[in-house]
Structures are given as structure tokens and as C-alpha cells.
Write a protein that holds these residues in place. Structure first.
Motif, short mmCIF file in Angstrom:
data_model
loop_
_atom_site.label_atom_id
_atom_site.label_comp_id
_atom_site.label_asym_id
_atom_site.label_seq_id
_atom_site.Cartn_x
_atom_site.Cartn_y
_atom_site.Cartn_z
N PRO A 275 30.06 39.35 22.50
CA PRO A 275 30.05 38.38 24.62
C PRO A 275 29.32 39.69 24.75
N PHE A 276 28.70 39.81 25.73
CA PHE A 276 27.74 40.87 27.13
C PHE A 276 28.74 41.30 28.02
N LYS A 277 28.65 42.79 27.66
CA LYS A 277 29.89 43.19 28.90
C LYS A 277 28.24 43.89 29.99
N ARG A 278 28.70 44.02 31.02
CA ARG A 278 27.46 44.47 31.82
C ARG A 278 28.41 45.27 33.13
N TYR A 279 27.59 46.14 33.69
CA TYR A 279 27.58 46.77 35.11
C TYR A 279 27.31 46.54 36.52
N HIS A 280 28.18 46.34 37.37
CA HIS A 280 26.45 45.53 38.04
C HIS A 280 27.04 46.87 39.59
N ILE A 281 25.79 47.03 40.03
CA ILE A 281 26.44 47.56 41.34
C ILE A 281 25.52 47.84 42.49
N GLY A 282 26.22 46.67 42.87
CA GLY A 282 24.99 46.42 44.85
C GLY A 282 25.90 45.90 45.97
N THR A 283 24.75 45.83 46.28
CA THR A 283 25.05 45.43 48.06
C THR A 283 25.44 43.93 48.82
N VAL A 284 26.62 43.39 49.12
CA VAL A 284 27.27 42.44 49.10
C VAL A 284 27.39 42.19 50.58
N TRP A 285 27.40 40.23 50.53
CA TRP A 285 27.30 40.36 52.28
C TRP A 285 27.56 39.57 52.92
N ARG A 286 29.24 39.27 53.75
CA ARG A 286 30.04 38.26 54.16
C ARG A 286 30.26 38.92 56.07
N GLY A 287 29.87 37.13 56.40
CA GLY A 287 30.21 37.52 58.00
C GLY A 287 31.33 37.28 58.07
N GLU A 288 32.62 37.95 58.05
CA GLU A 288 33.70 38.19 58.26
C GLU A 288 34.46 39.29 59.22
N ASN A 289 35.68 39.04 59.85
CA ASN A 289 36.20 40.34 60.74
C ASN A 289 36.48 41.51 60.22
N THR A 290 35.87 42.00 61.18
CA THR A 290 35.37 43.45 59.89
C THR A 290 37.38 44.59 60.63
N GLN A 291 37.87 45.82 59.90
CA GLN A 291 38.50 46.55 60.31
C GLN A 291 38.01 47.32 59.28
N ALA A 292 39.13 48.86 59.28
CA ALA A 292 39.25 49.77 58.77
C ALA A 292 38.85 49.30 57.76
N GLY A 293 37.78 50.20 57.18
CA GLY A 293 36.95 50.56 55.12
C GLY A 293 36.61 48.98 55.39
N CYS B 158 30.71 47.65 42.69
CA CYS B 158 30.67 48.72 41.23
C CYS B 158 31.32 47.61 40.32
N ASP B 159 30.46 46.61 40.06
CA ASP B 159 31.83 45.45 38.96
C ASP B 159 31.19 46.03 37.41
N PHE B 160 31.96 45.67 37.26
CA PHE B 160 32.11 45.47 35.35
C PHE B 160 32.50 43.92 34.84
N ASP B 161 31.95 43.68 33.96
CA ASP B 161 32.68 42.27 33.27
C ASP B 161 32.52 41.85 32.07
N THR B 162 33.02 41.28 31.22
CA THR B 162 32.72 40.87 29.76
C THR B 162 32.13 39.44 29.53
N ILE B 163 31.74 38.92 29.27
CA ILE B 163 31.45 37.68 29.16
C ILE B 163 31.23 36.95 27.60
N GLY B 164 31.77 35.67 27.64
CA GLY B 164 31.05 35.32 26.03
C GLY B 164 32.63 35.24 25.32
N THR B 165 34.08 35.36 25.49
CA THR B 165 35.67 35.25 25.26
C THR B 165 36.07 35.50 26.08
N GLU B 166 37.10 34.96 24.97
CA GLU B 166 38.75 33.96 25.59
C GLU B 166 39.73 35.45 25.18
N SER B 167 39.35 36.33 23.87
CA SER B 167 40.43 37.31 23.87
C SER B 167 40.82 37.99 24.39
N ASN B 168 41.96 37.74 24.33
CA ASN B 168 42.82 38.80 25.48
C ASN B 168 42.95 40.02 25.23
#
Length: 442
Positions: A101-119, A127-137
Motif C-alpha cells: 500500500p501507498f500512503k501519501r499526504y498532499h497539501i495543495g490549492t483546488v478550485w471550484r466555481g461554487e457559490n461563496t459563503q462564510a469560510g 490537506c489530504d491524506f490517503d492510503t492506496i492499494g488495500t481494502e483492509s478495514n
């Protein structure tokens, strides 16, 4: 002379002044430290992807929100709307090099043209973290543990991680012969906290095509409340005979039992069967995290299991599980709660220029202090001390280190605690570092 251009920020976007940016960077460093403590390593991907990589992955609404255009090479490209879809492409492209399994974190900017609101902005950082390559609970359980530790490390005591599993919902839909309408049903369920039961039933019957009896049966299950393990006992009966639903129940039971045994406070975990998560790619466990004092802010850390997303890019099976800290939304909440320091400088120590011909001495002592681990700012001009201290007060420095000709002759420094009025001491230079450490610890 031409007219001046009005300086203004594009709607849905935000400038960050030093105080806010410092708080932002502190959150990022905290997230990195927690992710690394679990063995997640950093990656990065481009802001732009081929449009085909991103479209159709997050659902119709996400496609509408894409910033999409033709670049100079006339390629159909789009700006990433999250970090998970690029991860799926990344994992498929480099699976042989990464090891599973591959465990990664990725901190980066993303963009969505959605309606804005507080925050909530059209440009924001995840700030993402993910584990790839296993179905284990075990990976699902660890994801909840990471979210918990992250919230505690940031400084929150009162928060709730709400958990569900798409298998439970899928099993119910199978029972009610609604599997072919699952996308519409799940999207309607996801709106339950905002629009209420009757409006959800209306959407499920009028837009999705379910009968009122089917819609009510679905909502009876998703609005079940109580202690997680008690709720799971009830679900055993409600989903009896449905293999998919019961598998989801078993996974949730193992998750809650394991986290309780690991020492997580039970009040910070909740089984919420109404959580469906709007993105279409989730297939198993899903998470949303709410602050106890500010539930109206919305979820500040969300995620889930997506076992089929990478299948769009490779025949190799690359199941995944992870979550994303909504950095800017959380920062807005922390500002409301008074958790963001007013300081707009990272330097704790301020060195005013009391005597202009002694500039080299002020620069020398600042280097000595920096080598001892302090962050130090020397004022660039020998203005009146009153003006210099006014500057230090506005910036938020904690300590001032001052010397004029008399102090230089005696080999001492005047140390002024800028946080406590009247707290000032004369300190020999040989004792200056220890004295500052004592002040900053207090």
C-alpha cells in the motif's frame, strides 16, 4: 496620465494578510506532523489536468463547478477541484514505482466555481491524506484515528467525527429496489440537514422517482439515532438477509470497537446514517467532522473510501481511503472562536535602533539570538523609541531587547516584556539567552 486601476480581489477568492497566513501555515505544519506520524509521505501534482481526467468523477455538480478552458496548445484542460481524483491518476501512472500500500499526504490549492459563503471560497487549500492499494478495514479505522489526532493537535477538545458506510446505504437501496436510482437517492439524503425530511422525500419522489413508501423507509433508517453499537444491533435486523448492508454494518462495528479500545473518547465519534457524501466516487466508509461550538461552519475534515476511482485509469485494482482537512473553512471557524493569534510577525523578539551608530551591534546581537533559536526582527531606522514600540505593538512582538551607549559600555541589555506592562529587566549579555527563554516559556 492614465486612470489608476482599482485594487480589488476577484469574488470568491481571498487575500491572506500576515496574521491569517501565519495561522494558515501553522495549521499546515500541524497537519504535516500528524500525517507523518502515521507514515504518510508527501507528493504533489499539477494544478491543471486534462479535462477528461476530472470530468464525471465528482458528479454532475462538480462538473458544473470546474474551471475549464482551452490552453495555448488548444488542449481541453481543467483546474483540479479536489486532490483525490488527481491522486487516482497519479497512483495509476506510478503504481509500479510507488509500491503498495501507498500512503501519501498532499497539501495543495483546488478550485471550484461554487457559490461563496462564510469560510468557503472558490479557491481553497486542502490537506489530504490517503492510503492506496488495500481494502483492509484497518486503513478505514486508521483514517478515523488520524482525523481525531489531527483535531486534537490543532487545539480542539469538542468535536464530533460522524461516520457512515455506503455499503449500509447500498444494502438498504437494494432492499427497496432503488439500486438503479442510488445516485439521486444519496444526493437527496446528503441534503437532509439543510432542507429537512419532507423536502428530501419530495426530491426523492418527484426528481428521483421513488415512491413515498420507499422514501420514508430510507429515511427511517438514515434518521436512526443512539449509541453507535446499539444502532448497529438495530441495523442487523433492519438489513437482515442483505449481504451488502450487513457487510457495511460489520465494518462499522469493527471500526467503533477498535477506536474505543484505542482510547478515543466515545463522545467524539458518532454513527450518522444520513451522511452520504455528495461525491459519487465513495464506496465504503465515509467521514465528516463537526466542531462542537460551531456546527454551522459545516464539516472541517471529510473523506471516505473510494475503491473504484483508479479503475478509470488502470486495469490494476487500486482501492483507496482517505480524508481532507478543509483548511480555510477551519481557519474561519478558529477566527470566530478567537483561536487565531493577532500577531502578524513570526518574530518573537524586537530589537529597536536606539543609537544609529550602533547598527552593527544590533545586527550582531540579533544573529546571536537567531543562532540560539529565536526569531528576531531589527527595526531598520533609528526613529524615536515611541514610534518603534508602536510598530512592535501593532506587529505583535513579545519581547524587546534594547541598548544605548550606557548599556553597551556596561555589557548589558534592557529586556522589555511587551505582553506585560512595566515588566522590564537589565540583563548581562551572557545571561540574555536564558532570560529570553524563561520569558517565552511563561
Amino acid at each position: 496620465m492614465s486612470d489608476l486601476i482599482e485594487p480589488r480581489t476577484l469574488k470568491g477568492f481571498r487575500d491572506y494578510l500576515p496574521a491569517a497566513m501565519m495561522a494558515r501555515e501553522k495549521l499546515i505544519e500541524t497537519a504535516k506532523s500528524v500525517y507523518r506520524s502515521y507514515g504518510f509521505g508527501p507528493i504533489d501534482t499539477p494544478a491543471l489536468e486534462y479535462a477528461e481526467i476530472l470530468t464525471g468523477k465528482g458528479g454532475e455538480e462538480s462538473d458544473k463547478q470546474l474551471y475549464r478552458f482551452r490552453d495555448h496548445g488548444d488542449r481541453d484542460v481543467a483546474m483540479r477541484f479536489d486532490l483525490t481524483v488527481p491522486l487516482a491518476r497519479f497512483a495509476a501512472q506510478y503504481a509500479n514505482q510507488l509500491g503498495l500500500p501507498f500512503k501519501r499526504y498532499h497539501i495543495g490549492t483546488v478550485w471550484r466555481g461554487e457559490n461563496t459563503q462564510a469560510g468557503r471560497y472558490r479557491e481553497f487549500m486542502q490537506c489530504d491524506f490517503d492510503t492506496i492499494g488495500t481494502e483492509s478495514n484497518a486503513a478505514d479505522i486508521e483514517t478515523l484515528l488520524v482525523i481525531h489526532d489531527l483535531m486534537v493537535k490543532i487545539g480542539f477538545e469538542r468535536f464530533t467525527i460522524r461516520v457512515n458506510n455506503r455499503l449500509v446505504l447500498n444494502g438498504l437501496l437494494q432492499q427497496q429496489s432503488l439500486s438503479d436510482k442510488s445516485v439521486g437517492v444519496l444526493r437527496a439524503i446528503d441534503k437532509l440537514p439543510k432542507i429537512g425530511r419532507e423536502e428530501v422525500i419530495k426530491e426523492m419522489t418527484e426528481k428521483v422517482g421513488a415512491s413515498r413508501e420507499q422514501a420514508e423507509r430510507v429515511l427511517d433508517l438514515v434518521q436512526l439515532t443512539g449509541e453507535p453499537l446499539d444502532m448497529l444491533k438495530s441495523l442487523d435486523g433492519m438489513l437482515a438477509g442483505n449481504e451488502t448492508g450487513l457487510l457495511g454494518v460489520a465494518k462499522l462495528r469493527e471500526l467503533f470497537e477498535s477506536c474505543l479500545r484505542a482510547g478515543l473518547p466515545p463522545e467524539r465519534m458518532k454513527l450518522d446514517l444520513s451522511i452520504a457524501r455528495g461525491l459519487d466516487y465513495y464506496t465504503g466508509t465515509i467521514y465528516e467532522t463537526f466542531l462542537g461550538d460551531k456546527p454551522e461552519i459545516g464539516s472541517v475534515c471529510s473523506g471516505g473510501r473510494y475503491d473504484n476511482l483508479a479503475g478509470l485509469f488502470t486495469k490494476e485494482k487500486l482501492p483507496g481511503i482517505g480524508a481532507s482537512l478543509r483548511l480555510d473553512r477551519l481557519l474561519a471557524a478558529m477566527e470566530l472562536l478567537g483561536m487565531v493569534e493577532s500577531s502578524s510577525t513570526p518574530a518573537e523578539v524586537f530589537v529597536p535602533q536606539f543609537d544609529a551608530p550602533r547598527l552593527a551591534d544590533y545586527l550582531r546581537i540579533s544573529r546571536v539570538l537567531r543562532e540560539a533559536g529565536f526569531r528576531v526582527e531589527v527595526f531598520p531606522e533609528a526613529k524615536g523609541l515611541g514610534k518603534q514600540f508602536k510598530y512592535a505593538d501593532k506587529k505583535g512582538h513579545k519581547i524587546a531587547v534594547i541598548a544605548g551607549e550606557n548599556e553597551f559600555q556596561a555589557g548589558v541589555w534592557q529586556v522589555k516584556n511587551l505582553r506585560v506592562q512595566g515588566d522590564q529587566a537589565t540583563v548581562p549579555e551572557a545571561q540574555l539567552i536564558d532570560h529570553l527563554k524563561g520569558l517565552l516559556r511563561s
